[in-house]
Design an enzyme around this catalytic site. Structure first.
Site, short mmCIF file in Angstrom:
data_model
loop_
_atom_site.label_atom_id
_atom_site.label_comp_id
_atom_site.label_asym_id
_atom_site.label_seq_id
_atom_site.Cartn_x
_atom_site.Cartn_y
_atom_site.Cartn_z
CB CYS A 1 8.92 2.37 -44.75
SG CYS A 1 8.12 1.44 -43.44
CB CYS B 1 -8.60 9.16 -41.64
SG CYS B 1 -7.30 7.97 -41.24
CB CYS C 1 4.66 8.51 -41.53
SG CYS C 1 6.30 7.96 -42.05
CB CYS D 1 8.71 3.02 -36.70
SG CYS D 1 7.39 4.07 -37.31
CB CYS E 1 -7.37 3.30 -47.48
SG CYS E 1 -7.03 5.03 -47.17
CB CYS F 1 -0.92 -0.02 1.22
SG CYS F 1 -2.13 1.27 1.16
CG ASN G 1 -0.59 -3.09 -3.45
OD1 ASN G 1 -1.45 -2.26 -3.73
ND2 ASN G 1 -0.62 -3.80 -2.34
C1 LIG Z 1 -9.67 1.05 -3.35
C2 LIG Z 1 -8.55 0.06 -3.32
C3 LIG Z 1 -8.15 -0.49 -2.14
C4 LIG Z 1 -7.15 -1.42 -2.10
N1 LIG Z 1 -6.82 -1.99 -0.92
C5 LIG Z 1 -5.88 -2.94 -0.88
C6 LIG Z 1 -5.63 -3.64 0.31
O1 LIG Z 1 -6.25 -3.43 1.33
N2 LIG Z 1 -4.67 -4.59 0.30
C7 LIG Z 1 -3.95 -4.89 -0.82
O2 LIG Z 1 -3.10 -5.77 -0.78
N3 LIG Z 1 -4.18 -4.24 -1.99
C8 LIG Z 1 -5.13 -3.30 -2.04
N4 LIG Z 1 -5.41 -2.70 -3.25
C9 LIG Z 1 -4.64 -3.06 -4.45
C10 LIG Z 1 -5.34 -4.15 -5.27
O3 LIG Z 1 -5.45 -5.35 -4.56
C11 LIG Z 1 -4.55 -4.48 -6.56
O4 LIG Z 1 -3.26 -4.88 -6.23
C12 LIG Z 1 -4.44 -3.30 -7.50
O5 LIG Z 1 -5.67 -2.59 -7.51
C13 LIG Z 1 -4.08 -3.70 -8.93
O6 LIG Z 1 -5.05 -4.50 -9.54
P1 LIG Z 1 -6.17 -3.91 -10.58
O7 LIG Z 1 -5.44 -3.23 -11.66
O8 LIG Z 1 -6.97 -5.11 -11.00
O9 LIG Z 1 -7.01 -2.95 -9.79
C14 LIG Z 1 -6.45 -1.78 -3.29
C15 LIG Z 1 -6.87 -1.23 -4.50
C16 LIG Z 1 -7.91 -0.34 -4.53
C17 LIG Z 1 -8.36 0.24 -5.82
S1 SF4 Z 2 6.23 2.06 -40.39
FE1 SF4 Z 2 7.26 3.16 -42.06
S2 SF4 Z 2 5.61 4.26 -43.09
FE2 SF4 Z 2 4.79 3.61 -41.12
S3 SF4 Z 2 5.14 5.37 -39.76
FE3 SF4 Z 2 6.93 4.01 -39.53
S4 SF4 Z 2 8.41 4.76 -41.04
FE4 SF4 Z 2 6.44 5.67 -41.56
S1 SF4 Z 3 -4.59 5.73 -41.59
FE1 SF4 Z 3 -6.37 6.46 -42.75
S2 SF4 Z 3 -5.48 7.14 -44.71
FE2 SF4 Z 3 -3.92 5.88 -43.71
S3 SF4 Z 3 -4.27 3.84 -44.55
FE3 SF4 Z 3 -5.44 3.95 -42.65
S4 SF4 Z 3 -7.47 4.60 -43.32
FE4 SF4 Z 3 -6.10 5.03 -45.01
#
Ligand SMILES: Cc1cc2nc3c(=O)[nH]c(=O)nc-3n(C[C@H](O)[C@H](O)[C@H](O)COP(=O)(O)O)c2cc1C
Ligand code: SF4
Ligand code: SF4
Ligand SMILES: Cc1cc2nc3c(=O)[nH]c(=O)nc-3n(C[C@H](O)[C@H](O)[C@H](O)COP(=O)(O)OP(=O)(O)OC[C@H]3O[C@@H](n4cnc5c(N)ncnc54)[C@H](O)[C@@H]3O)c2cc1C
Ligand code: SF4
Lengths: 460, 440
Positions: free
Chosen positions: A375, A344, A351, A378, A341, A134, A199
């Site tokens: 290209c 858009c 790119c 990426c 396509c 926590c 957590n």
């Molecule tokens: C409101 C809230 C209270 C929590 N209380 C606890 C707790 O008492 N003990 C604990 O181990 N983790 C606690 N957690 C963490 C959760 O168990 C869990 O690890 C975390 O939310 C990640 O999982 P998720 O992405 O599914 O929410 C809490 C989380 C939330 C949102």
């Molecule tokens: S994969 Fe190639 S074409 Fe697509 S964004 Fe990257 S460099 Fe540009």
């Molecule tokens: S991003 Fe838009 S313009 Fe580019 S290929 Fe996809 S649909 Fe066509």
């Protein structure tokens, strides 16, 4: 039908889906309801010292119209009397003997740890999860992440627990640390049976720009909280992988963080988790989501011909490598499927402005074209394209060659100058800086500019 | 059986004429704006005659900058709110939205546009102010989309502007012509009040400019004169019996409807003559007023109608029946209309020809002639040197200057009859033209 049941470090449950220790496991009422709905296990809301909570406890991150892609809380451990919790644990266990009920614990002194472990053992808990995670409220009192961030302290406390524990002990790790494997190894050294992670992540979920205070706001002010929900999955996956791959950890892992459907669960499992825990998704959509999770997992296992969960626990791990091990001869290039396509031109502008100027516009059509020699593969365009499978990344090397940075280094074959034949980006053409000027205005001018008498001109 | 019963109260009228593009809630605007892709060089902008930066204003709505969104819209189009409701978006921006190519519902650009501007109007957000006074004066004739848009732009440029309007209220056909299920009177007038509050032009109502004397006075008093007079009354058909009571022009029928609302008289069996958008509107409106039987009679085939498909669908949807390839010969009756005598037609070589021996009578108790608006040629002849083209449209150059250099023109009077958005866009350009002319 595949077998979804698991034996997690000695804790058995009909399926790998557990509710994480959090508000959904606050009471026997909720846990019974969850088991009725189909959940396999529940880690009880953390038991420990008496606490009080503030009012206004949660904050959310919305993305456009999607609510709670990220979630944060400033809540503490269970604020219900320990005796009530223990009594309800036994009631649930009696009613659901096949399901996993795990007591999450957080106290301070050795004596307190001994007492609470014994008490929950007597209540019938199938195991323990030590909450060292926590990131708010408890750490100020020397508990929670204050422990999780100090491997030595963590080890000592786990050792105290092991002195009396007769059921499996899971150590829950905090992600608020630079190397997650350190506390994991400390847990192993202390003799823990398993680890669970992650957590919540220390966070400020947003700022109220009218009242100048962080969310959630308590009487005009706020504090850092713990971040979870779909947005944290990538961080959780990486940490699960780190623990699963580390040769000195070798403990079963309960994967937590951003799991809201079967697919998220499968990803955690492929990276080494053998049970998964869910909090935010259950808080957002209720226990009913379990039906989709179970059916999706079953269908996946049928299609992949997996008989049990263990057929694919960690199955992706061999393919998660260091960068230096990746094949530099592999070459993909973007390909636009013109028939899909919709014009858009997001790929073009992405790119053009955000990558390598490897896409051009064409006269007479809104479908852009790839400039293949530029290209670099990426993926950006294929990620921004709103049409499924409209831009695909096609392999261009013949698949026969394999050369990694590591191999090159070993062979003394790394580039030494930028113009070296071996250097990257060499064949990649970059426009002259001044060619950029005025380019933004080559598109259709909005009405404001039109009325100002700017002549309309377009590319092509 | 009629689809609608005759409305007798404001509430019933509002139900029969329920808005086609109702205002969006904040939630709906958030969902819808979230879908916009923010296309590069977006085709929706190109398709908008006023060139509103659509992805920009939608993104502004999405990020919670609704006032900025309204500014983006108004900077391009002073009738931004009305246009969001009355524009034929299916063939303009929304028709060009890339989602169509995926067979996904296009972004509801019109409704988003009205959403942002409605909020700015309701909160009376200050977006514009008159420019520094430059000492010059311009008279605007007509307080329709063209005239008001020109007035706004001229005020922004520092001109003193007086608008002369024959009628009692501003916004031209937006208030007197457009179908009530597209925009309410309150909405149209709220935008007018908002604009006038921002720009501070003067409007003189019940102030028709009628002849040479009026014009001469304006010419003497003002540096330039903008003509935003639109079109005129429904053209006569030249048919026997056309002067019988209950044989009315569509424009006049709709004008009465917009003013009298629930109290507008309508026949039980109505024949609408014409195949354009006005005919579709009039037919729909007659049906919504409770006419039991509405027949739309057109000289050519269904596919040759000038009306947009969606307008015809809308009329069909309220029970209007199409009668194609027929030409009216005579309006029958005594004092009142009792029927129309038609003859069937065939189209040969693109020309409509009557088919001998096919006359028939369609009984009815009301005829609405939607056969086009006449041009105001008589009035325009009082302007020295003002040239009209062979279809009666004012001849003007790219910035709206007519052949009498003191006069500029935009909107229906110049383009022959288009949409509100065209009038608004063209008038903005013409105001810039006046500025260039007077700055010489
Ligand atoms: C409101 C809230 C209270 C929590 N209380 C606890 C707790 O008492 N003990 C604990 O181990 N983790 C606690 N957690 C963490 C959760 O168990 C869990 O690890 C975390 O939310 C990640 O999982 P998720 O992405 O599914 O929410 C809490 C989380 C939330 C949102
Ligand atoms: S994969 Fe190639 S074409 Fe697509 S964004 Fe990257 S460099 Fe540009
Ligand atoms: S991003 Fe838009 S313009 Fe580019 S290929 Fe996809 S649909 Fe066509
Ligand atoms: C039945 C009908 C339905 C329509 N529906 C739509 C629709 O759904 N969507 C759409 O976008 N467009 C629609 N239109 C078209 C649209 O209304 C016009 O294109 C637009 O109003 C033209 O604007 P304007 O300013 O040129 O002329 P107008 O709107 O006609 O305004 C001219 C103004 O000048 C005044 N005027 C005229 N002569 C004089 C004079 N001598 N002295 C003083 N004042 C004078 C008039 O009283 C009037 O107020 C419709 C038109 C009709 C007839
Ligand atoms: S075309 Fe459609 S999706 Fe693209 S910017 Fe315009 S409204 Fe948005």
């Amino acid at each position: 039908m595949p077998d979804l049941s698991i034996n997690f470090a000695g804790i058995t449950s009909p399926n790998p889906f557990w509710l994480a220790s959090a508000p959904p496991t606050n009471s026997g009422y909720q846990v019974m309801k969850a088991f009725d709905a189909g959940w396999g296990g529940a880690v009880w809301k953390t038991l420990g010292v008496p606490v009080i909570n503030v009012s206004s406890r949660y904050g959310g991150v919305n993305y456009r119209d999607k609510r709670l892609v990220g979630f944060n809380n400033i809540e503490l451990i269970s604020d219900r009397p320990l005796a009530d919790n223990l009594r309800e644990i036994s009631e649930v266990k009696k009613r659901f003997p096949e399901h996993a009920v795990i007591a999450s614990l957080m106290v301070q002194s050795r004596q307190e740890w001994h007492d609470i472990v014994r008490q929950s053992q007597d209540a019938g808990a199938d195991g323990f999860e030590l909450n060292f995670g926590c990131p708010h409220g408890m750490c100020e009192r020397g508990m929670g992440s204050a422990v999780g961030q100090e491997p030595k302290v963590l080890q000592m406390i786990v050792e105290w627990v092991m002195e009396v524990a007769q059921k499996p002990v899971i150590v829950k790790l905090t992600p608020n640390i630079s190397d997650i494997t350190e506390p994991a190894m400390a847990a192993r050294r202390a003799g823990a049976d398993a680890i669970s992670l992650i957590n919540t992540i220390q966070s400020i979920v947003g700022v109220d720009i009218d009242h100048f205070a962080p969310y959630p706001i308590v009487d005009g002010q706020g504090t850092n909280g713990g971040y979870c929900g779909p947005a944290v999955k990538p961080i959780a996956l990486n940490m699960v992988k780190n623990c699963a791959q580390h040769p000195d950890v070798r403990l079963p892992i309960s994967g937590i963080g951003g799991i809201e459907n079967w697919r998220d669960a499968v990803e955690h499992i492929l990276l080494g988790a053998s049970s998964v825990q869910v909090c935010t998704a259950a808080m957002h959509f209720g226990f009913g989501i379990i039906r989709e999770m179970v059916s999706g997992l079953e269908q996946y296992m049928v299609e992949k011909n997996f008989q049990t969960i263990y057929d694919f626990v960690g199955k992706a791990l061999p393919n998660v490598r260091h960068w230096e091990d990746l094949n530099m001869k592999y070459q993909v290039k973007a390909h636009i499927h013109e028939e899909k396509c919709i014009g858009c031109q997001l790929c073009y502008t992405a790119c053009e402005d955000g990558a390598h100027q490897a896409i051009r516009l064409q006269a007479g059509t809104r479908t852009p074209a790839i400039i293949e020699e530029n290209c670099v593969g990426c993926n950006l365009c294929s990620l921004v394209c709103p049409v499924d499978e409209c831009i695909t990344m096609e392999r261009h090397d013949d698949g026969t060659q394999h050369l990694t940075w590591k191999e090159r280094t070993a062979a003394g074959n790394i580039p030494t100058t930028f113009n070296d034949e071996l250097a990257g980006g060499r064949h990649h053409w970059v426009p002259e800086p001044a060619a950029a000027l005025g380019k933004e205005r080559h598109k259709t001018l909005p009405g404001k500019a039109r009325a100002l008498g700017v002549i309309e001109h377009k590319t092509e | 059986m009629a689809e609608f019963s005759t409305p007798t109260t404001a509430q019933e009228f509002a139900e029969n004429f329920a808005q086609l593009k109702p205002n969006m809630s904040r939630n709906e605007a958030l969902y819808e704006s979230s879908r916009c892709l923010f296309c590069f060089d977006a085709p929706c902008i190109t398709a908008c005659p006023s060139g509103i930066d659509i992805p920009q204003f939608i993104r502004q709505i999405n990020s919670g900058n609704v006032t900025g969104s309204a500014r983006t819209i108004y900077e391009a189009n002073y009738f931004g709110n009305a246009c969001g409701k009355v524009c034929p978006t299916e063939v303009l921006c929304e028709g060009a939205c890339v989602y169509n190519l995926q067979d996904v519902k296009p972004i509801e650009i019109g409704r988003l546009q009205s959403y942002a501007t409605t909020q700015a109007i309701a909160e009376n957000k200050k977006l514009f102010a008159p420019g520094l006074a430059n000492g010059k004066r311009v008279a605007v004739i007509g307080a329709g989309p063209a005239g008001i848009s020109a007035a706004c732009e001229l005020r922004a440029l520092g001109y003193e502007v007086v608008v002369y309007e024959a009628k009692a209220q501003p916004s031209g056909l937006t208030l007197y012509g457009v179908a009530p299920y597209k925009i309410t009177n309150e909405e149209a007038l709220a935008e007018m009040a908002y604009l006038q509050g921002q720009f501070g032009y003067e409007v003189r109502y019940h102030a028709p400019i009628t002849g040479r004397d009026d014009l001469a006075a304006l010419e003497a008093e003002y540096d330039a004169i903008f003509l935003g007079i639109g079109l005129g009354h429904t053209s006569a058909l030249g048919l026997p019996g056309e002067d019988r009571a209950n044989c009315v022009g569509a424009v006049e029928f709709i004008e009465a409807l917009r003013q009298r609302q629930a109290g507008t008289p309508v026949g039980r069996m109505v024949v609408v003559l014409g195949g354009g958008n006005t005919a579709m509107d009039a037919a729909s409106e007659a049906a919504r007023l409770g006419a039991e039987n509405v027949v739309l009679a057109y000289r050519r085939g269904k596919d040759e109608m000038g009306a947009y498909h969606f307008e015809y669908d809308l009329a069909k949807g309220v029970g209007v029946r199409g009668l194609f390839n027929v030409a009216p010969l005579e309006i029958l009756g005594d004092d009142y209309v009792t029927g129309v005598r038609f003859i069937r037609t065939a189209v040969a070589d693109g020309r409509v020809q009557e088919v001998p021996g096919t006359e028939f009578t369609q009984p009815c108790d009301m005829v609405i002639k939607a056969t086009g608006q006449a041009k105001q040629t008589h009035f325009l002849h009082h302007i020295p040197g003002l040239e009209l083209d062979n279809r009666g449209r004012i001849v003007a150059d790219a910035v709206g200057q007519t052949t009498n250099p003191q006069y500029f023109a935009s909107g229906d009077a110049r383009n022959g009859g288009a949409e509100v958005v065209n009038a608004a866009a063209e008038a903005k350009v013409a105001a810039r033209g006046i500025h260039a002319f007077l700055s010489k």
